[in-house]
Each structure stands twice: as structure tokens, then as C-alpha cells.
Design a protein around this motif. Structure first.
Motif, PDB file in Angstrom:
ATOM      1  N   LYS A   1       0.785  -1.238   0.000  1.00 58.71           N
ATOM      2  CA  LYS A   1       0.000   0.000   0.000  1.00 58.71           C
ATOM      3  C   LYS A   1       0.815   1.284   0.000  1.00 58.71           C
ATOM      4  O   LYS A   1       0.390   2.300  -0.533  1.00 58.71           O
ATOM      5  CB  LYS A   1      -0.891   0.021   1.256  1.00 58.71           C
ATOM      6  CG  LYS A   1      -2.144  -0.779   1.122  1.00 58.71           C
ATOM      7  CD  LYS A   1      -3.310  -0.188   1.858  1.00 58.71           C
ATOM      8  CE  LYS A   1      -3.162  -0.121   3.336  1.00 58.71           C
ATOM      9  NZ  LYS A   1      -4.332  -0.231   4.129  1.00 58.71           N
TER      10      LYS A   1
ATOM     11  N   SER B   1       1.906   9.127   6.085  1.00 59.50           N
ATOM     12  CA  SER B   1       0.715   9.991   6.139  1.00 59.50           C
ATOM     13  C   SER B   1       1.154  11.431   6.368  1.00 59.50           C
ATOM     14  O   SER B   1       1.818  11.716   7.366  1.00 59.50           O
ATOM     15  CB  SER B   1      -0.184   9.576   7.301  1.00 59.50           C
ATOM     16  OG  SER B   1      -0.500   8.222   7.188  1.00 59.50           O
TER      17      SER B   1
ATOM     18  N   GLY C   1      -7.553  10.542   4.182  1.00 66.17           N
ATOM     19  CA  GLY C   1      -7.328  10.041   2.819  1.00 66.17           C
ATOM     20  C   GLY C   1      -8.619  10.101   1.997  1.00 66.17           C
ATOM     21  O   GLY C   1      -8.602  10.431   0.808  1.00 66.17           O
TER      22      GLY C   1
ATOM     23  N   LYS D   1      -6.246  12.399  -5.278  1.00 66.98           N
ATOM     24  CA  LYS D   1      -5.622  11.071  -5.233  1.00 66.98           C
ATOM     25  C   LYS D   1      -4.955  10.742  -6.575  1.00 66.98           C
ATOM     26  O   LYS D   1      -5.632  10.745  -7.617  1.00 66.98           O
ATOM     27  CB  LYS D   1      -6.664  10.006  -4.897  1.00 66.98           C
ATOM     28  CG  LYS D   1      -6.057   8.646  -4.649  1.00 66.98           C
ATOM     29  CD  LYS D   1      -7.093   7.654  -4.174  1.00 66.98           C
ATOM     30  CE  LYS D   1      -6.448   6.314  -3.867  1.00 66.98           C
ATOM     31  NZ  LYS D   1      -7.406   5.331  -3.419  1.00 66.98           N
TER      32      LYS D   1
ATOM     33  N   GLN E   1      -2.664   5.647  -1.866  1.00 71.16           N
ATOM     34  CA  GLN E   1      -3.030   6.155  -0.537  1.00 71.16           C
ATOM     35  C   GLN E   1      -2.947   7.687  -0.602  1.00 71.16           C
ATOM     36  O   GLN E   1      -1.862   8.261  -0.554  1.00 71.16           O
ATOM     37  CB  GLN E   1      -2.076   5.552   0.511  1.00 71.16           C
ATOM     38  CG  GLN E   1      -2.180   6.114   1.908  1.00 71.16           C
ATOM     39  CD  GLN E   1      -3.601   6.190   2.447  1.00 71.16           C
ATOM     40  OE1 GLN E   1      -4.351   7.114   2.127  1.00 71.16           O
ATOM     41  NE2 GLN E   1      -3.957   5.221   3.272  1.00 71.16           N
TER      42      GLN E   1
END
Ligand SMILES: Cc1cc2nc3c(=O)[nH]c(=O)nc-3n(C[C@H](O)[C@H](O)[C@H](O)COP(=O)(O)OP(=O)(O)OC[C@H]3O[C@@H](n4cnc5c(N)ncnc54)[C@H](O)[C@@H]3O)c2cc1C
Length: 338
Positions: A225, A237, A274, A283, A296
Motif C-alpha cells: 500500500k 501519512s 485520505g 488522489k 493512498q
């Protein structure tokens, strides 16, 4: 200890941003750290671990102290629990692997989080339903002003979601040299609530998972991911998942019934940042040298040669668009360094 002048930090930050620092010292012991803290030239130094949670916005006018204190050992144990003491410079994932190899349970869900042990309490690292605070015993920090060492209990650290006292009241006041974790020796309590974890274990036909199985499954999920910083600059993140009042969530749900959320308590809920970023159209979209990752949307990526300012400017645009669409302020999780 070696002090170097005019050092590039490109290899020392996972965004791969090219910046330089006027002065760089790497410390391998607490005594070396105390010595460098006494050196006036390092008064306002930036403390660097693995550079996986920082965005350097511009050339650094500050010196840098890189903490490379090594060592992992059990310092206390009974039949059930071992207290493991770890140097701040140990690579976090190496510690996880050491614990799994020694059948010590508690941090297997935190496999493959980049960075070094000393930074783990700063933002109370977490993943797949486990946070550092769940196994934290205490930490040793050296005061930047007086060079004195102090023990911080979990209570002293005031851990919160990606937060601790070291990001607030004690920001820039202590350098962590050691952390101690309380880990289980048997009857490990496994944390398997995450759907992805259950699915991966099922795919691997693991019915009675061990801590090694959990570590393997988490590693597999993360590799599938998250972009590898060696190949695509990023700091994981970039934003925290926003926490909103339940009333606000209820109003938003009228307009966006498919909006995911997690209840924190009767008054507050968490919304995946997200999802908000994806809805705002970011995205996988590349803008110049930067963008939000295709798998992600929460991960800001450097597609090659971006400066800290370019990355931050894109992050601010994301924050602006999310705010205008949902009335929600995103807050960076990554530390912005001037
Ligand atoms: C691909 C990827 C995935 C990630 N996934 C996760 C995740 O699942 N969960 C999560 O929580 N984080 C995640 N992160 C963020 C990051 O890995 C963690 O925050 C990690 O703890 C940062 O460690 P570091 O050594 O790189 O810290 P650095 O980036 O070097 O420093 C971070 C902050 O801590 C301070 N600091 C560092 N060392 C010390 C010390 N010894 N004493 C005092 N202050 C110190 C620094 O001054 C800075 O403010 C991810 C990052 C990447 C790149």
C-alpha cells in the motif's frame, strides 16, 4: 564524535529534499550528546532521527544533531513481562524484528514503520490498532538546557493520537536517548481487529497466528500500500485524520452518506483524511514534481527533485480544497522544519 560543516541532508530525509545544514554532529552515546549540547554552536540544533517524519522547508540555518545511540537489551523480567531498553538510534523495524525473534510480544503490529526508536515517543507512533503507548514503560531524555537526564513515565509523556508532551509543552526541550518497553513473554495479546490484517492472515491460511505471523502480515500489507521512500520520496501519512464533533459528522453525512468515520466517544468521531483528499480530487494527481499517492491519498510524494516549499505548497492547496468542500481543517502529521 565528528562535527562536520556544510552537510547535505538529502540522504537524511525520506522526502529526499535537497537542503544543507551549516553544522552536523552525530552522537553515539549519551556522553557525546551531553558534550555537544554544551557546545554553544549547537544551542538551537535540530534533533534528527531517521528523517522519516520531517519536511525541510528551506535551507537550514540551524545545526543538526543526529542521534545514533545503539543497543537493545532486557533489563528486567518476570514470568510474563520483559522490560526491554533500547537506544534512540536503533532502527525501529530492527527492534520489532529483534522482539519477534526473541518471542516478545506487543509491537508486531508496528512492523516496518520507518525511522529510529528515539522518535517513536515524539508522535506516539501507531499502526493497525496499536500505539507505542500500549507497551511504553518509560524513556530517558537529556535536558537541552542543563544536560541533566530525566525519566519520563507514560503519564509524563501525555500521549495522544500522533501526539505527546514532546510536541507541546516540552517541544525542543529534551533529547530522547533510551526508551523502555514492557513486552509479553507468553500469552501474547494479539490485535487483529483490522480487516486488512484478518484478510491477509486468512489468505496465508494462518488460523492461529503467532506474533511472527502478525509481523509478516503487517509487513506485506504495508509493502503493497505504501510507497517505498527509497523509490518515491515521502514521509508516510502527511496529515492526521481529523477529529470532528459528532454533530458536525451527522450534518456532513446528510450530504455525503458514504463518508467513512470511526467513533471515538459520544461527542467525537474521526474521519479518514485520505477519503477527504480523494473526494477533493487529489488522489494520484501529479502537480509538477509533487502529488498525493495513487494508492493512498494521505501520502504526499516527491516525484523527483521537488523542494520543501513545493511540497508544502501542494499540501496547503490540499488543505484549502478539503476545507472548502467539507469545512474541515487538516493538520499536518509531519514536522515542518524551517
Ligand atoms: C512510508 C512511511 C510510512 C510511515 N508509517 C507510519 C505509521 O504507520 N505510523 C506512524 O506513527 N508513523 C509513520 N510514519 C512516520 C515516521 O516513520 C514516524 O513518525 C517515525 O517515528 C519517525 O522517526 P524518525 O527517526 O525518522 O524521526 P525524524 O523524522 O528524524 O524526527 C521526527 C521528529 O522527532 C524528533 N526527534 C527525532 N529523534 C529524536 C530524539 N532522539 N529525541 C527527541 N526528538 C527526536 C525530531 O526533531 C522531529 O521533530 C511513516 C513514514 C513513512 C516514510
Amino acid at each position: 564524535m565528528r562535527v562536520q560543516k556544510d552537510v547535505s541532508l538529502k540522504a537524511y530525509n525520506t522526502f529526499g529534499v535537497t537542503v544543507r545544514t551549516p553544522l552536523f554532529a552525530e552522537v553515539k552515546t549519551s556522553l557525546e550528546l551531553q558534550a555537544v549540547l554544551k557546545d554553544m554552536r549547537f544551542n538551537d540544533a535540530f534533533i534528527l532521527g531517521g528523517g522519516s517524519n520531517v519536511l525541510f522547508l528551506d535551507q537550514l540555518s540551524k545545526p543538526v544533531i543526529k542521534v545514533s545511540i545503539s543497543g537493545i537489551r532486557v533489563i528486567e523480567e518476570d514470568d510474563h513481562i520483559a522490560i526491554v531498553s533500547v537506544g534512540a538510534g536503533v532502527v525501529w523495524h530492527d527492534l520489532v524484528m529483534w522482539c519477534v525473534a526473541n518471542n516478545l510480544g506487543g509491537i508486531e503490529n508496528l512492523s516496518l514503520i520507518p525511522g529510529l526508536v528515539g522518535a517513536a515517543p515524539i508522535q506516539n507512533i501507531g499502526a493497525y490498532g496499536v500505539e507505542l503507548r500500549d507497551v511504553f514503560h518509560n524513556a530517558i531524555g537529556i535536558g537541552r538546557l542543563d544536560g541533566a537526564s530525566k525519566i519520563f513515565t507514560a503519564q509524563d509523556c501525555a500521549f495522544g493520537y500522533r501526539d505527546s508532551v514532546f510536541k507541546n509543552e516540552l517541544k525542543d526541550r529534551y533529547v530522547i536517548t533510551t526508551i523502555r518497553l514492557a513486552l509479553t513473554k507468553k500469552n501474547h495479546e494479539l490485535h487483529l481487529a483490522y480487516g486488512a490484517l484478518q484478510d491477509t492472515l486468512a489468505q496465508q491460511k494462518v488460523e492461529q497466528p503467532t506474533i511472527a505471523d502478525v509481523a509478516r502480515a503487517v509487513t506485506r500489507i504495508r509493502r503493497s500500500k505504501l510507497p517505498d521512500p527509497e523509490k518515491l520520496g515521502n514521509a508516510g501519512s502527511f496529515f492526521k485524520n481529523p477529529i470532528v464533533k459528532t454533530k458536525k459528522l451527522q450534518n456532513l453525512m446528510l450530504e455525503y452518506p458514504e463518508m467513512p468515520s470511526y467513533t471515538i466517544d459520544e461527542n467525537f468521531s474521526k474521519i479518514p483524511a485520505g477519503w477527504l483528499i480523494e473526494q477533493a480530487g487529489f488522489k494520484g494527481k501529479i502537480s509538477g514534481k509533487v502529488g498525493m499517492h495513487a494508492k493512498q491519498a494521505l501520502v504526499l510524494v516527491n516525484h523527483g527533485g521537488a523542494s520543501g516549499k513545493e511540497l508544502w505548497s501542494h499540501a496547503q492547496e490540499v488543505m484549502k480544497q478539503v476545507h472548502s468542500a467539507f469545512g474541515i481543517e487538516l493538520e499536518p502529521e509531519v514536522n515542518l522544519i524551517n
